[in-house]
Design a protein around this motif. Structure first.
Motif, PDB file in Angstrom:
ATOM      1  N   THR A 430     -26.004   0.576 -55.840  1.00  0.00           N
ATOM      2  CA  THR A 430     -25.165   1.401 -56.555  1.00  0.00           C
ATOM      3  C   THR A 430     -26.050   2.749 -57.022  1.00  0.00           C
ATOM      4  N   PHE A 433     -26.847   4.915 -54.050  1.00  0.00           N
ATOM      5  CA  PHE A 433     -25.705   5.459 -53.626  1.00  0.00           C
ATOM      6  C   PHE A 433     -25.443   6.783 -54.657  1.00  0.00           C
ATOM      7  N   LYS A 434     -25.565   6.509 -55.780  1.00  0.00           N
ATOM      8  CA  LYS A 434     -25.343   7.644 -56.889  1.00  0.00           C
ATOM      9  C   LYS A 434     -26.369   8.737 -56.600  1.00  0.00           C
ATOM     10  N   ILE A 437     -25.557  10.742 -53.646  1.00  0.00           N
ATOM     11  CA  ILE A 437     -24.442  11.646 -53.944  1.00  0.00           C
ATOM     12  C   ILE A 437     -24.945  12.706 -54.797  1.00  0.00           C
TER      13      ILE A 437
ATOM     14  N   ASN B  90     -17.198  -0.885 -51.519  1.00  0.00           N
ATOM     15  CA  ASN B  90     -16.740  -1.402 -52.928  1.00  0.00           C
ATOM     16  C   ASN B  90     -17.487  -2.834 -53.044  1.00  0.00           C
ATOM     17  N   THR B  93     -21.130  -2.154 -54.110  1.00  0.00           N
ATOM     18  CA  THR B  93     -21.397  -1.846 -55.447  1.00  0.00           C
ATOM     19  C   THR B  93     -20.444  -2.362 -56.320  1.00  0.00           C
ATOM     20  N   GLU B  96     -18.257   0.090 -58.658  1.00  0.00           N
ATOM     21  CA  GLU B  96     -18.511   0.653 -59.663  1.00  0.00           C
ATOM     22  C   GLU B  96     -18.846   2.163 -59.372  1.00  0.00           C
ATOM     23  N   LEU B  97     -18.322   2.660 -58.196  1.00  0.00           N
ATOM     24  CA  LEU B  97     -18.413   3.953 -58.126  1.00  0.00           C
ATOM     25  C   LEU B  97     -17.010   4.636 -58.114  1.00  0.00           C
ATOM     26  N   THR B  98     -16.952   5.593 -58.599  1.00  0.00           N
ATOM     27  CA  THR B  98     -15.463   6.263 -58.881  1.00  0.00           C
ATOM     28  C   THR B  98     -14.866   6.589 -57.457  1.00  0.00           C
ATOM     29  N   GLU B 101     -16.311   9.457 -55.437  1.00  0.00           N
ATOM     30  CA  GLU B 101     -17.572   9.045 -54.863  1.00  0.00           C
ATOM     31  C   GLU B 101     -17.346   8.264 -53.636  1.00  0.00           C
ATOM     32  N   VAL B 102     -16.491   7.364 -53.922  1.00  0.00           N
ATOM     33  CA  VAL B 102     -16.173   6.597 -52.655  1.00  0.00           C
ATOM     34  C   VAL B 102     -15.824   7.224 -51.340  1.00  0.00           C
TER      35      VAL B 102
END
Lengths: 932, 144
Positions: A430, A433-434, A437, B90, B93, B96-98, B101-102
């Motif tokens: 996660t 990924f963030k 992003i 999904n 993660t 946990e991504l909005t 974001e997905v």
């Protein structure tokens, strides 16, 4: 298929061979179809070759190849009788078209080669030629040539017929064409057995095929000779597996040997790579300090403890009588006075005896060498790490291409079987990924550029102002403290004013800079660098002010020293005079003065060492207390007072602390600077630092996991943490300067330290050269120290640097160019694919007819529907693999409608399919597998 | 269960998924389903062996790529379309991504790997992408 590739592949990876072999399946029928005797022979030759692939493991590679090369040459040229005879000998062994086992053939070939003395040499030649021929003649042509060659050989043999082998009479039991076909089929089946694991089939289908093929092979292999190679092959495969397992275990072991790897990974998974980069840096630093510690303790401290004079034997090793009363007080010891000052930790304790102990250990020389070697080693390590990091940074320039796709499809580690690890992995995925992003959004952002620029200029202006202000403040305080130095009636504040101001500045300025940096709206990664640079400038100002103050002190001490020296001598003389006066016995030698009574110089080196040790220790205290209070206490309060508070403490004002990367990195870097500067005058400092780093690894790991929260804006650390290394290098250079200056110019104290009594510290080296080395070496050194030699050497180095620099720039340019080209090729490809999609059917068909079509994957609709159970295994090639993708669902659209028009970029591997099983094997006239 | 007498018996998905090697894997259901003959996750012994053969260290990259494709192809249409990617993401993660974001990640992933411009990933696209991935081979295997 060129034989060379075969061999090399065989040596490379077993799996690869299998695919290669299955690939070559397609060629086999073609050769067989050539019809007639020659064709049959060609096929057979090919079959034999395939068989001997396994057997090459047994015999050394050159033997069979050499033999075959020999055949061809004999056929082509017809050499002189002797050689020819020998060759024929071989040929009859090998070429007899019977069911004789291939292994035997090859062995005999090898034997024959060994036997024929002269021929052996000849074969070597032939081998080369044959190899070349093999390389040049591809696929069918090569096979054909081979077949013909064999035929010729055989004819020759029949004519010459002298020394034919015994098995020539089995020849007629089966016609040759049949024989060859059978052989080929057996080979195919064998290959199928070998590669069945790599086929995307259902197990049932595999089993059916396997059983069929095995039966077939068992049935006919008897006719074709025993598969002796199989045992060897099985053994090889087993060994390969064992080797892989060993490598894996070794890798695991190596990973387990890396200290704190798990801790760091855990931190990384929760806080992202940027926080982890700090801990990796810390670990690296620990490793480097451990080496420094080894040098210092192994070559200086321990020899002194073991072999040097003990405490109390000479004045420099004894606490003076005036200090003796308070020498054990806690407060005195905490200031590193008293017993601490006269211990092995500091410069002054060491004796200037040239050699100590039984081993004639030259301690002063070793002391100087270690002092210089510390810098040398640090420089080397830092620069090497930087170079390595730069390498890594340049290596994966391609990674921008598939960031998200790779993250999505390859980031989960299927090996994870532990719930906790899995949680960490989820968190880290996660986070990553963030990070991506954030990067992506930064790329897309474009706003009012003028406003941004204005804000940035403004921010920089403000920061420069505050830096200047703090600089002036320090200057002012230093001036005042010099005034205070001459007075006695000082309050506590006035005594410690400089330290207080410096710590206050260190506390206030970084947050101030951070606040100002908000204006700039940089990407957090860049903002971190700016922040680091600014705090660095601030700390550097503090450090150098401190250094100048220290130099002042040293100079006053040096002035003082001259008078003390006289006083000391005078005192000594007085003592002896008094002794003779009192005892009235001129003959008796007076007992030596007690070491603690002798008047001593100030020993500025120890003074400097104490300053640095004090600074380091107070730095450790401040750091640890800050963590304890600023993070831990805060976290406890936020966590537990939250139950009875009027607003939400966790989300609201105090919240939990974030891990301050820039502050911690700079703290570490500056601490290291202190160590480098102080290590020469306080060898014990290195030990203290090792302890500090060790404890702070555990302490900070715990603190960050227990009390901190991840940054709001997660960002990835830059790939190579060369920025940290750059800071470290700068600090190293800056701390090198004062130390080298003092070593080179200041005279050492007259009564303490390993260099006492010499005019300069480096005189130790001269002394060693004069006394211990042969005379000619001394002259050699004096020549080498001649400016006439040094200046050209420096010039040469400068030139070399210039040259290498320009070369690296050229490479960089070429690299960029290539990258651009690759990007362009990719875009072009994309466009072309998109365009072909839209062009009309006629165009497509036309393209299909062009010869170059063979390289491109066929459009989907031309692909025949997949046959889920294909019984004929002969055609099991790469094409099959492609079709079998669809084994679950009926949709054959596995290969997209990708197409490739005939372009100037002919037979090169397509950028989209580099070495993939895709387009290669499908060609109509393609002779071999795609070159790897 | 007597395997020797009844070679065709099948294990249900729930049993296989519970084995420790798969238990923590976010794609465990998909793995078992895509290796089962009926597509529902009921595996025969052969399927089971198949599964760990492909996931073993010795399996070649091409084979792994094929089955990785099948695993990530949630709706079994032989294309990785956006829904597939969303599901993948999904699961990776734990959601946990909005939503934005997905969406962003999926779009970027498709944009990166899609060569033929149909806004979904065919096997060719996938293979092209995955064969260049540095750690595909090292992560896509299970030790038993």
């Amino acid at each position: 298929m060129p034989r060379k590739t075969d061999v090399s592949q065989l040596e490379d990876v077993g799996i690869d061979i299998d695919t290669e072999l299955s690939n070559s399946d397609e060629e086999a029928p073609k050769r067989a179809k050539k019809g007639g005797r020659g064709g049959g022979r060609g096929g057979r030759g090919r079959g034999k070759k395939a068989a001997s692939e396994e057997e090459e493991d047994e015999d050394e590679v050159p033997a069979p190849r050499g033999r075959r090369g020999g055949n061809r040459k004999a056929a082509r040229k017809g050499k002189d009788g002797d050689d020819e005879d020998a060759d024929d000998d071989d040929d009859e062994d090998g070429k007899g078209p019977k069911k004789q086992s291939e292994e035997e053939e090859d062995k005999k070939g090898a034997k024959g080669k060994k036997k024929g003395g002269k021929k052996g040499k000849d074969d070597e030649e032939d081998e080369e030629e044959g190899g070349k021929g093999d390389k040049g003649a591809t696929g069918k042509k090569g096979a054909k040539g081979k077949g013909k060659a064999k035929e010729d050989d055989k004819k020759k043999k029949k004519k010459g017929g002298g020394s034919s082998s015994s098995n020539s009479d089995e020849e007629d039991s089966m016609s040759e064409g049949e024989m060859a076909k059978l052989m080929e089929e057996v080979e195919e089946k064998k290959k199928l057995i070998a590669t069945i694991r790599n086929k995307p089939w259902r197990m049932r289908r595999r089993l059916t095929h396997l059983r069929e093929s095995q039966q077939f092979v068992d049935k006919f292999e008897g006719a074709l000779g025993k598969g002796k190679g199989r045992k060897w092959y099985a053994y090889k495969v087993m060994m390969k597996k064992k080797w892989i397992k060993f490598q894996r275990d070794f890798e695991n072991f190596r990973t387990a040997c890396i200290p704190w790897e798990r801790k760091i990974k855990e931190v990384e998974s929760h806080f992202g790579s940027s926080v982890a980069s700090y801990f990796i840096f810390l670990r690296w630093m620990y490793g480097m300090n451990l080496v420094l510690f080894g040098f210092t303790f192994g070559l200086v401290v321990i020899p002194e403890v073991l072999m040097g004079l003990p405490y109390g034997s000479i004045p420099r090793k004894t606490v003076p009588r005036a200090e003796a009363d308070s020498a054990q007080d806690y407060s005195v010891l905490m200031d590193f006075n008293g017993y601490c000052k006269y211990s092995v930790l500091f410069y002054g304790f060491y004796n200037n005896q040239r050699t100590i102990g039984l081993l004639q250990f030259r301690l002063p020389l070793s002391y100087l060498m270690v002092g210089i070697g510390t810098f040398g080693y640090s420089l080397m390590v830092v620069i090497r790490t930087m170079a390595k990091n730069a390498d890594v940074g340049g290596g994966d320039g391609e990674d921008g291409e598939f960031t998200f796709a790779w993250k999505m499809f390859t980031s989960w580690d299927y090996l994870i079987g532990n719930a906790e690890t899995a949680d960490n992995k989820y968190a880290s995925i996660t986070t990553s990924f963030k990070e991506s992003i954030v990067d992506e959004q930064e790329n897309q952002k474009d706003e009012n550029i003028h406003l941004r620029r204005f804000l940035r200029v403004l921010a920089n202006f403000m920061i420069i102002c505050s830096l200047g202000g703090s600089g002036y403040l320090i200057y002012f305080v230093v001036k005042r403290s010099q005034e205070f130095a001459s007075r006695d009636d000082l309050s506590w504040y006035e005594k410690n004013e400089l330290e207080i101001i410096m710590s206050l500045l260190g506390l206030v300025c970084p947050p101030l800079f951070e606040t100002i940096a908000e204006l700039e709206e940089y990407h957090p990664r860049i903002a971190l660098k700016w922040q680091l640079g600014r705090i660095f400038a601030l700390f550097l100002g503090n450090l150098y002010t401190f250094l100048f103050a220290l130099f002042d002190e040293v100079n006053t001490k040096l002035e003082l020293e001259g008078s003390i020296r006289n006083a000391s001598l005078w005192n000594m003389k007085e003592y002896y005079a008094n002794f003779t006066l009192n005892s009235n016995d001129t003959e008796a030698t007076p007992p030596p003065m007690h070491p603690s009574d002798i008047i001593r110089g100030p020993c500025w080196e120890t003074g400097v060492g104490i300053e640095f040790v004090k600074l380091t220790v107070s730095d450790i205290q401040v750091t640890y207390l800050t963590i304890l209070i600023g993070d831990f206490a805060r976290a406890v309060i936020v966590r537990f007072l939250n139950y009875c508070w009027c607003w939400d403490l966790e989300a609201g004002f105090p919240s939990y602390g974030e891990f301050d990367i820039s502050g911690n990195v700079l703290g570490l870097v500056f601490n290291q600077g202190m160590i480098w500067m102080g290590a020469f005058y306080a060898p014990g400092l290195v030990g203290i630092n090792v302890l500090r780093l060790l404890s702070s690894m555990y302490y900070q790991c715990w603190a960050v996991m227990a009390t901190n929260v991840p940054h709001e804006r997660v960002f990835k650390a830059s790939k190579s943490n060369n920025f940290y290394m750059g800071l470290l290098l700068l600090i190293l250079f800056l701390s090198l300067l004062p130390v080298v200056y003092t070593i080179m110019t200041l005279p050492p104290s007259f009564d303490c330290g390993p260099f006492s009594g010499k005019a300069k510290m480096f005189d130790v080296i001269m002394e060693t050269i004069d006394l211990d080395l042969p005379a000619f070496l001394g002259t050699l050194f004096s020549y080498a120290a001649n400016p006439g030699l040094i200046i050209p050497a420096v010039l040469l180095m400068v030139l070399a640097i210039y040259y290498l620099n320009s070369v690296s720039e050229a490479y960089q340019g070429a690299n960029m160019e290539l990258k651009k080209k690759m990007q362009m090729a990719r875009d072009e490809e994309k466009n072309r694919r998109n365009n072909t999609e839209s062009t009309d059917q006629v165009q497509k068909d036309l393209e299909d007819l062009l010869p170059n079509r063979s390289l491109a994957p066929e459009p989907e609709k031309e692909e025949p529907p997949p046959k889920p159970t294909k019984v004929k295994p002969g055609a099991a090639g790469k094409k099959d693999l492609q079709k079998d993708v669809t084994l679950a669902s009926p949709n054959p659209n596995v290969r997209g409608p990708v197409n490739r028009p005939p372009g100037p970029r002919g037979p090169g591997p397509m950028p989209g399919h580099p070495g993939g099983p895709g387009p290669g094997g499908r060609g109509q006239g393609r002779p071999g597998p795609p070159p790897r | 269960m007597d395997y020797t007498k009844e070679p065709d018996c099948k294990l249900p998905l729930a049993l296989i998924v519970a084995m420790p090697e798969l238990n923590e894997n976010p794609f465990r259901n998909r793995i078992v389903e895509s290796f089962s003959e009926d597509g529902l996750g009921n595996q025969s012994f052969n399927d089971f062996v198949d599964m760990f053969s492909v996931l073993s260290e010795m399996a070649p990259r091409e084979l792994k790529a094929i089955f990785a494709f099948k695993i990530y192809d949630f709706n079994v249409d032989n294309f990785l379309c956006k829904e597939d990617l969303e599901q993948t993401l999904n699961r990776l993660t734990k959601e946990e991504l909005t939503e934005e974001e997905v969406q962003l990640v999926c779009e970027k992933a498709i944009e990166e790997a899609d060569l033929d411009g149909d806004h979904k990933l065919s096997f060719a696209d996938f293979e092209n992408m995955i064969t260049r991935a540095p750690d595909f081979l090292s992560t896509f295997h299970i030790r038993i």
